[in-house]
Design a protein around this motif. Structure first.
Motif, PDB file in Angstrom:
ATOM      1  N   GLU A   5      53.230  19.238 156.967  1.00  0.00           N
ATOM      2  CA  GLU A   5      52.901  17.817 156.810  1.00  0.00           C
ATOM      3  C   GLU A   5      52.714  17.487 155.332  1.00  0.00           C
ATOM      4  N   PRO A   6      53.198  16.330 154.896  1.00  0.00           N
ATOM      5  CA  PRO A   6      52.980  15.952 153.500  1.00  0.00           C
ATOM      6  C   PRO A   6      51.506  15.646 153.244  1.00  0.00           C
ATOM      7  N   MET A   7      51.098  15.766 152.001  1.00  0.00           N
ATOM      8  CA  MET A   7      49.724  15.487 151.598  1.00  0.00           C
ATOM      9  C   MET A   7      49.741  14.417 150.513  1.00  0.00           C
ATOM     10  N   LEU A   8      48.761  13.530 150.558  1.00  0.00           N
ATOM     11  CA  LEU A   8      48.662  12.479 149.543  1.00  0.00           C
ATOM     12  C   LEU A   8      48.371  13.075 148.176  1.00  0.00           C
ATOM     13  N   ALA A   9      48.997  12.506 147.176  1.00  0.00           N
ATOM     14  CA  ALA A   9      48.766  12.925 145.792  1.00  0.00           C
ATOM     15  C   ALA A   9      48.816  11.709 144.882  1.00  0.00           C
ATOM     16  N   GLU A  10      48.113  11.821 143.760  1.00  0.00           N
ATOM     17  CA  GLU A  10      48.221  10.817 142.700  1.00  0.00           C
ATOM     18  C   GLU A  10      49.133  11.409 141.637  1.00  0.00           C
ATOM     19  N   ILE A  11      50.141  10.641 141.247  1.00  0.00           N
ATOM     20  CA  ILE A  11      51.099  11.075 140.230  1.00  0.00           C
ATOM     21  C   ILE A  11      50.926  10.203 138.991  1.00  0.00           C
ATOM     22  N   ASN A  12      50.798  10.858 137.845  1.00  0.00           N
ATOM     23  CA  ASN A  12      50.656  10.168 136.554  1.00  0.00           C
ATOM     24  C   ASN A  12      51.928  10.407 135.757  1.00  0.00           C
ATOM     25  N   TRP A  13      52.731   9.347 135.617  1.00  0.00           N
ATOM     26  CA  TRP A  13      54.029   9.445 134.943  1.00  0.00           C
ATOM     27  C   TRP A  13      53.834   9.476 133.443  1.00  0.00           C
ATOM     28  N   LEU A  14      54.670  10.245 132.745  1.00  0.00           N
ATOM     29  CA  LEU A  14      54.540  10.389 131.298  1.00  0.00           C
ATOM     30  C   LEU A  14      55.096   9.203 130.537  1.00  0.00           C
ATOM     31  N   ASP A  15      56.163   8.596 131.014  1.00  0.00           N
ATOM     32  CA  ASP A  15      56.711   7.422 130.338  1.00  0.00           C
ATOM     33  C   ASP A  15      57.639   6.670 131.282  1.00  0.00           C
ATOM     34  N   LEU A  16      58.102   5.539 130.828  1.00  0.00           N
ATOM     35  CA  LEU A  16      59.007   4.726 131.644  1.00  0.00           C
ATOM     36  C   LEU A  16      60.447   4.842 131.167  1.00  0.00           C
ATOM     37  N   ARG A  17      60.738   5.895 130.356  1.00  0.00           N
ATOM     38  CA  ARG A  17      62.102   6.099 129.869  1.00  0.00           C
ATOM     39  C   ARG A  17      63.065   6.011 131.040  1.00  0.00           C
ATOM     40  N   LYS A  18      62.673   6.693 132.111  1.00  0.00           N
ATOM     41  CA  LYS A  18      63.437   6.612 133.346  1.00  0.00           C
ATOM     42  C   LYS A  18      62.516   5.889 134.314  1.00  0.00           C
ATOM     43  N   SER A  19      63.058   4.978 135.078  1.00  0.00           N
ATOM     44  CA  SER A  19      62.175   4.178 135.910  1.00  0.00           C
ATOM     45  C   SER A  19      61.439   5.035 136.927  1.00  0.00           C
ATOM     46  N   ILE A  20      60.222   4.638 137.232  1.00  0.00           N
ATOM     47  CA  ILE A  20      59.429   5.273 138.278  1.00  0.00           C
ATOM     48  C   ILE A  20      60.122   4.987 139.615  1.00  0.00           C
ATOM     49  N   PRO A  21      60.179   5.985 140.505  1.00  0.00           N
ATOM     50  CA  PRO A  21      60.839   5.735 141.788  1.00  0.00           C
ATOM     51  C   PRO A  21      60.211   4.560 142.540  1.00  0.00           C
ATOM     52  N   GLU A  22      61.046   3.814 143.223  1.00  0.00           N
ATOM     53  CA  GLU A  22      60.588   2.641 143.988  1.00  0.00           C
ATOM     54  C   GLU A  22      59.685   3.064 145.141  1.00  0.00           C
ATOM     55  N   THR A  23      58.857   2.133 145.610  1.00  0.00           N
ATOM     56  CA  THR A  23      58.058   2.361 146.797  1.00  0.00           C
ATOM     57  C   THR A  23      58.982   2.694 147.969  1.00  0.00           C
TER      58      THR A  23
END
Length: 94
Positions: A5-23
Motif C-alpha cells: 500500500e502507498p504511504m503519504l509523504a511530503e515532498i519538498n522540490w528543489l526548484d521549478l526548472r522542471k515543472s512539479i508533477p500535476e495533481t
C-alpha cells in the motif's frame, strides 16, 4: 503479487526548472533513502496536493516494482528523489 500500500509523504522540490508533477499525475523517479547511498529503487508517486508557492507536494508513495524492500516505507523516514543523477526533491513519510 502483493502490492504494498502507498504511504503519504511530503515532498519538498528543489526548484521549478522542471515543472512539479500535476495533481493526480503518476511520477516514477528514483528514490534513495537517507543513509543508504547505494540502495536506489524506482518509486511510484501519485501527487495528491501541490503547494507551488512553497514548492511542496503531498503524495502517495510506494515502489514501482513489487520485489523492492518495503521496510524503508515508514512514518518519519526521509528520502531523496532523482531524475537520472540529478536530485530533484527531498521527502519524508507522514
Amino acid at each position: 503479487d502483493i502490492k504494498e500500500e502507498p504511504m503519504l509523504a511530503e515532498i519538498n522540490w528543489l526548484d521549478l526548472r522542471k515543472s512539479i508533477p500535476e495533481t493526480d499525475a503518476r511520477y516514477c523517479p528514483i528514490i534513495r533513502f537517507s543513509g543508504e547511498k547505494n540502495n536506489m529503487w524506482s518509486a511510484n508517486i501519485r501527487i495528491i496536493e501541490n503547494n507551488l508557492i512553497r514548492l511542496k507536494s503531498i503524495a502517495d508513495v510506494n515502489y514501482l516494482f513489487p520485489h523492492a524492500p518495503t521496510g524503508n516505507i515508514y512514518a518519519g523516514n526521509t528520502f531523496e528523489l532523482f531524475e537520472g543523477n540529478k536530485k530533484v526533491a527531498d521527502g519524508i513519510f507522514l
